[in-house]
Design a protein around this motif. Structure first.
Motif, short mmCIF file in Angstrom:
data_model
loop_
_atom_site.label_atom_id
_atom_site.label_comp_id
_atom_site.label_asym_id
_atom_site.label_seq_id
_atom_site.Cartn_x
_atom_site.Cartn_y
_atom_site.Cartn_z
N GLY A 16 16.06 -21.61 31.59
CA GLY A 16 16.13 -22.94 32.17
C GLY A 16 16.78 -23.96 31.26
N SER A 17 16.80 -25.19 31.74
CA SER A 17 17.45 -26.28 31.02
C SER A 17 16.54 -27.50 30.94
N ASP A 62 22.82 -22.54 13.97
CA ASP A 62 23.37 -21.34 14.62
C ASP A 62 22.66 -21.03 15.94
N PHE A 63 21.35 -21.22 15.97
CA PHE A 63 20.61 -20.87 17.19
C PHE A 63 20.93 -21.81 18.35
N ALA A 64 21.51 -22.98 18.04
CA ALA A 64 21.79 -23.97 19.07
C ALA A 64 23.24 -23.90 19.58
N LYS A 65 24.09 -23.26 18.82
CA LYS A 65 25.51 -23.23 19.19
C LYS A 65 25.71 -22.55 20.53
N SER A 85 19.99 -22.48 28.78
CA SER A 85 19.65 -21.09 28.45
C SER A 85 18.50 -21.02 27.47
N LEU A 86 17.46 -21.74 27.77
CA LEU A 86 16.33 -21.83 26.84
C LEU A 86 15.63 -20.49 26.69
N LYS A 87 15.16 -20.23 25.46
CA LYS A 87 14.49 -18.99 25.11
C LYS A 87 13.05 -19.28 24.70
#
Length: 122
Positions: A16-17, A62-65, A85-87
């Motif tokens: 989700g966003s 890096d995790f946000a790119k 694209s939340l994890k």
């Protein structure tokens, strides 16, 4: 007095966003670089994204790119973080923070808000 108020957090499913906002007051917002930081449960504070005062320079962890986008509206004294694209591992309290310079590489964030909780869960 610097005042930063985050909003927009909540519960979202994986994939989700969310868009976070940070309303700034007490200083000339357009003159300062800003950052988003986060703190996951049981972990330390980590930076997410940074932006120069004019919005021309940005950087991402890096995790946000490719998934997160930082932006600002200097006319409205507001900083944003669009998160796609939340994890599950993005679950954290998200903070906006003010630098003491107009470029994010010159100084570390000195003041942050109270944060907004983002929970990614199915």
């Amino acid at each position: 007095e610097v005042h930063l108020v985050e909003s927009g957090g909540g519960l979202v499913q994986p994939g989700g966003s969310l868009t976070l906002s940070c309303a700034a007051s007490g200083f000339t917002f357009s003159s300062y670089a800003m950052s988003w930081l986060r703190q996951a449960p049981g972990k330390g504070l980590e930076w997410v994204s940074r932006m120069n005062s004019g919005g021309s320079g940005t950087t991402y962890a890096d995790f946000a790119k490719g998934r997160f986008t930082i932006s600002r509206d200097n006319a409205q004294n507001t900083l944003f973080l669009q998160m796609n694209s939340l994890k599950l591992e993005d679950t954290a309290v998200y903070y906006c923070a003010k630098h003491d310079s107009n470029t994010y590489w010159s100084t570390s964030p000195s003041t942050r808000g109270q944060g907004t909780q983002v929970t990614v869960s199915s």
